[in-house]
Structure formats: structure tokens, C-alpha cells
Design an enzyme around this catalytic site. Structure first.
Site, PDB file in Angstrom:
ATOM      1  N   HIS A 152      23.211  32.159  24.616  1.00 26.64           N
ATOM      2  CA  HIS A 152      23.780  32.517  25.918  1.00 26.64           C
ATOM      3  C   HIS A 152      23.179  33.872  26.291  1.00 26.64           C
ATOM      4  CE1 HIS A 152      26.930  33.953  28.699  1.00 26.64           C
ATOM      5  NE2 HIS A 152      27.344  32.698  28.800  1.00 26.64           N
TER       6      HIS A 152
ATOM      7  N   GLN B  72      32.191  29.994  21.253  1.00 30.22           N
ATOM      8  CA  GLN B  72      32.365  28.538  21.329  1.00 30.22           C
ATOM      9  C   GLN B  72      32.846  27.946  20.012  1.00 30.22           C
ATOM     10  OE1 GLN B  72      32.403  27.002  24.078  1.00 30.22           O
ATOM     11  NE2 GLN B  72      31.312  28.392  25.441  1.00 30.22           N
TER      12      GLN B  72
ATOM     13  N   LYS C 175      38.504  31.586  26.617  1.00 29.37           N
ATOM     14  CA  LYS C 175      37.947  30.329  26.115  1.00 29.37           C
ATOM     15  C   LYS C 175      38.797  29.758  24.985  1.00 29.37           C
ATOM     16  CE  LYS C 175      33.212  31.721  27.163  1.00 29.37           C
ATOM     17  NZ  LYS C 175      32.707  30.817  28.193  1.00 29.37           N
TER      18      LYS C 175
ATOM     19  N   CYS D 278      24.123  29.879  31.706  1.00 25.85           N
ATOM     20  CA  CYS D 278      23.724  31.190  31.168  1.00 25.85           C
ATOM     21  C   CYS D 278      22.854  31.046  29.927  1.00 25.85           C
ATOM     22  CB  CYS D 278      24.937  32.070  30.866  1.00 25.85           C
ATOM     23  SG  CYS D 278      25.941  32.409  32.295  1.00 25.85           S
TER      24      CYS D 278
ATOM     25  N   ASP E 247      28.083  35.410  17.713  1.00 23.39           N
ATOM     26  CA  ASP E 247      28.797  35.052  18.934  1.00 23.39           C
ATOM     27  C   ASP E 247      29.679  33.850  18.588  1.00 23.39           C
ATOM     28  OD1 ASP E 247      29.621  34.046  21.336  1.00 23.39           O
ATOM     29  OD2 ASP E 247      27.661  34.185  22.313  1.00 23.39           O
TER      30      ASP E 247
HETATM   31  N1  PMP Z   1      28.565  33.460  24.510  1.00 26.87           N
HETATM   32  C1  PMP Z   1      28.771  32.153  24.705  1.00 26.87           C
HETATM   33  C2  PMP Z   1      28.219  31.186  23.705  1.00 26.87           C
HETATM   34  C3  PMP Z   1      29.481  31.714  25.819  1.00 26.87           C
HETATM   35  O1  PMP Z   1      29.671  30.415  26.004  1.00 26.87           O
HETATM   36  C4  PMP Z   1      29.978  32.674  26.729  1.00 26.87           C
HETATM   37  C5  PMP Z   1      30.738  32.258  27.973  1.00 26.87           C
HETATM   38  N2  PMP Z   1      30.117  31.252  28.722  1.00 26.87           N
HETATM   39  C6  PMP Z   1      29.754  34.019  26.478  1.00 26.87           C
HETATM   40  C7  PMP Z   1      29.051  34.379  25.360  1.00 26.87           C
HETATM   41  C8  PMP Z   1      30.247  35.099  27.383  1.00 26.87           C
HETATM   42  O2  PMP Z   1      31.639  35.124  27.387  1.00 26.87           O
HETATM   43  P1  PMP Z   1      32.410  35.995  28.483  1.00 26.87           P
HETATM   44  O3  PMP Z   1      31.822  35.567  29.801  1.00 26.87           O
HETATM   45  O4  PMP Z   1      33.817  35.558  28.335  1.00 26.87           O
HETATM   46  O5  PMP Z   1      32.172  37.412  28.182  1.00 26.87           O
END
Ligand code: PMP
Length: 421
Positions: free
Chosen positions: A135, A215, A238, A378, A212
């Protein structure tokens, strides 16, 4: 383990009773943001109605109550990932957590926090290794850190089936590697990455590991200290919790060595006009008024997840993932991204619909009450790797039933015919 009753669980989530475009909502966008159970909604509301006050140092009863609830929330959320309370730093989300780490290391690299932080400093030619499937939140902060310090950013490639190339990882992670940053579960591929192997490769060369867990935290039972990862981030929204709150987990020695990122109130011991001394972690990283209500809501959310049990949740979501896959591969013109045979996964699939733009496919599904995400999620470089600019992503959670999946599959099978294909 006991299968869970997703239909009964769904009743705990008020929004899942909504109708969308004349159809019952089928919510398959939990990887973007999950829905919230009444328990999490109520916890935040109860706090605001009965105990709202800024925490710490308050001389009044509400401030003491708020502080107790806030620190209990820290213990609950830390415990959810196997950690001690002082190993959990509140953030506004995963993006903030990753930036906090990158900026802290950047500060160490210009001599801040020395001598304790010297071990974290990057020098020109040092290497940061991430993966080609991240991401943007776990990519761009490292690009920026590399640009600021003269470090070199390298990427572990993925095979066509979406699994990481561990042979390449073993070659890439070497003497110059100082940081290895990777996602536990890709938000596009849904595959659970071989993190134990990555951590071992990093430890072999003494590199810092940053994971990270956005997920994975809502879907897999995590014991971060047992994994041996140095730092890990997740987002409350999430994992059935509120927006605006997240966690940064850190090994005690690592947090201890990190200089602050944001500075200001609530993170200091003494301040003169020219100088400040900082509190130990986690407060060192919590400048300013924290997301107190959201933290309390998130604690209720993780208690809710724990009450059902992550093992049962994972078993249910794996079953949904398998049902999705079985249906999707039968539909002509659907290409799954990251269809690795036998790879452990969460309940998420991204796919390309041949001849139909992802946005058109998403609108078609929405007209039938099915909520999915479209775009590059993203993760633009990953989409480039697969030769597409966008995909459709369906992501399930504990509250999705097999009926939801069948409604989704039925709707997907109508996309190409609708566009005359
Ligand atoms: N890492 C991953 C794998 C994600 O799926 C996301 C959210 N789409 C993020 C980071 C960023 O999270 P946040 O927008 O809540 O900061």
C-alpha cells in the site's frame, strides 16, 4: 473450531440493515473500512455522554475517569496483539504510524535523540527494503526517508501469483540493509505473506522490521512480541473501531531508542525556552490531545472480536474467500489478481473484468446493493505489475454470510453481458 453464525453477527451491526438502491446492502468493502458493531458505537457514545474529559493531569473526577478508561483501552488494544500497554502508541491510523516511524528514523539520522538513537540512524548507501506489493502508506514514507538520508530503497518482487519471491528477498536483504518494511496481508491480493521468513532474513543482518498489520489485525490472531517484529501498525477503522485512531506496536528497546516525531504538549518531562526533555514511550510519541473517545471505541471493538474469537473469524472468512474464488473463476472474463494456489489468505479478492472498466463494474454492482471498491486501492505499482490501472476488490468480514457471497457472484456474472460482452 465452532463455525460462527454470520447472520446473527450481522445483527450487531446497525448499518447492515440498510437498503441500497432498493436492495439489501451487501457490504464487501471491509478492507477499506469495516462496519462497527453496536458495542463499539455505544462505548464511544457512553464515554462522551458520561465521562468526557481530557486525560492525564486533570484535577477533576471526569478527568480521572477518562484517564482510567483511556489507559484501560490501551491495555485492551495492546493485549489484542499480544503486547503490553507501554508497547502501544496511539496514532490516528496506520498511515500516521508508518510516517511516525520513518520520520523518527529520519530525526535519528540527523543526530536527534543521540546517543540512544544512534543505532537507528541511516547513512548514505544504507538500504531500506520493502516489497513491490505495498500500500502507498508503506512505500512513500520510505521513499521520503531515503531521499532525506541518502539511503537506497529496494523492493522484494512478487511472483505472478502474488506471492513474494523469497529467494530474491534473501539476496536483497544483506549487510547494507537497515530496515525491512512489509505488509502482513496485501490489501489487493489478500495473501498472508511469509512474515516469519522475512523477519528471520532481517534479523540475520540486524535490520529493523516494520510490519503493516492493517489487513491482518481484524482477521488473524496476532501475537506481535512472539513474532519478533520490531514495529507494527494497524488502523482502528478497519477492525470494527472508529476512524481517527490506530496503533503503533513497538519492541520496548526499539521504542526507547526512537526520537519523537511530533512534539508539543503531553510528551515532555521538563521544558525551558530553549530545550525539552521527553517522556519515555509510549507518551513520547503522543504529542497533543489524543483520540480518547475513538480509543475507547476501539477497545470495545477488539473485545467484540475477541469475544467471537479470531480463529473462528479466520475460518469463516477463509470459507468465504474459497466460495468467492470458486464462483469467480467460473465467470468468463474474470481474472483474479494473486490467485496463488494454497496460499493462506483473508476473505478478499481483487479482479479485472475483461473489457469493462473497474468503475463501471463497481457501479453495476452498486445498483444491485453490492458495495465493492474499485481503483488501484493505493497500490498503483502492484496494478502496474499486473498490467492494469484499476481492479474491482471484494473484501469480506466476519459479518458476511455465504448468501452475501452468492448475491455478489450472481451480480458479477451479469457485468459483461450487461456491457454486451
Ligand atoms: N496499509 C494497508 C495494507 C491498508 O489497506 C491501508 C488502508 N487502505 C493502509 C495501510 C492505510 O490505512 P489508513 O488509511 O487507515 O491510515
Amino acid at each position: 473450531c465452532d463455525p460462527l453464525d454470520a447472520a446473527a453477527i450481522a445483527k450487531d451491526f446497525p448499518i447492515l440493515a440498510e437498503q441500497v438502491n432498493g436492495h439489501p446492502l451487501v457490504y464487501l468493502d471491509s478492507a477499506a473500512t469495516s462496519q462497527r458493531p453496536r458495542a463499539a458505537l455505544d462505548a464511544e457514545r457512553d464515554f462522551l455522554e458520561h465521562a468526557n474529559a481530557a486525560v492525564h493531569r486533570g484535577a477533576h473526577t471526569l478527568a480521572a475517569e477518562a484517564t482510567e478508561l483511556f489507559e484501560d483501552a490501551r491495555a485492551a488494544v495492546a493485549g489484542f496483539v499480544g503486547a503490553a500497554p507501554e508497547q502501544l502508541v496511539w496514532t490516528s491510523g496506520a498511515t500516521m504510524g508508518l510516517n511516525l516511524v520513518a520520520y523518527s528514523i529520519g530525526n535519528a539520522s540527523v543526530g536527534r535523540g543521540a546517543p540512544a538513537s544512534a543505532g537507528l540512524a541511516l547513512r548514505p548507501g544504507d538500504e531500506i527494503v520493502t516489497t513491490a506489493i505495498e500500500h502507498h502508506a508503506n512505500l512513500i514514507p520510505w521513499q521520503e526517508l531515503a531521499a532525506r538520508t541518502g539511503a537506497v530503497l529496494r523492493h522484494i518482487p512478487a511472483h505472478d501469483d502474488g506471492t513474494l519471491d523469497l529467494d530474491a528477498a534473501a539476496e536483497l536483504i544483506g549487510e547494507r540493509t537497515r530496515i525491512v518494511a512489509f505488509t502482513h496481508v496485501s490489501n489487493v491480493l489478500g495473501i498472508v505473506n511469509p512474515i516469519a521468513e522475512l523477519i528471520a532474513l532481517a534479523q540475520r543482518v540486524g535490520a529493523l522490521t516494520v510490519m503493516d498489520a492493517c489487513q491482518s489485525a481484524p482477521h488473524l490472531s496476532l501475537d506481535l512480541p512472539a513474532l519478533g517484529v520490531d514495529l507494527a501498525v494497524f488502523s482502528g477503522h478497519k477492525m470494527l473501531g472508529p476512524y481517527g485512531v490506530g496503533g503503533l506496536y513497538g519492541r520496548a528497546e526499539v521504542l526507547e531508542a526512537m526520537p519523537p516525531f511530533l512534539t508539543g504538549g503531553s510528551m515532555i518531562t521538563t521544558v525551558t525556552l530553549d530545550h525539552a526533555e521527553y517522556l519515555p514511550p509510549p507518551q513520547r510519541f503522543e504529542a497533543g490531545t489524543q483520540p480518547i473517545g475513538p480509543a475507547i471505541g476501539l477497545a470495545a471493538a477488539v473485545r467484540y472480536l475477541d469475544g467471537i474469537g479470531l480463529d473462528r473469524i479466520h475460518a469463516h472468512e477463509s470459507m468465504l474467500a474459497e466460495r468467492m474464488r470458486a464462483g469467480l473463476v467460473e465467470i468468463p472474463g474474470i481474472r483474479l489478481l494473486g490467485d496463488a494456489a494454497g496460499a493462506p489468505r483473508v476473505g478478499l479478492w481483487a479482479f479485472d473484468v475483461e473489457g469493462v472498466h473497474a468503475h463501471d463494474a463497481g457501479q453495476f454492482l452498486d445498483a444491485r446493493g453490492v458495495a465493492v471498491r474499485v481503483g488501484h486501492h493505493c497500490a498503483a505499482p502492484l496494478h502496474t505489475r499486473y498490467g492494469v490501472t484499476a481492479s474491482v476488490r471484494a473484501s469480506a468480514a466476519l459479518y458476511n454470510t455465504t448468501g452475501d457471497i452468492d448475491t455478489f457472484l450472481d451480480a458479477v456474472s451479469g457485468i459483461r453481458p450487461y456491457f454486451g460482452l
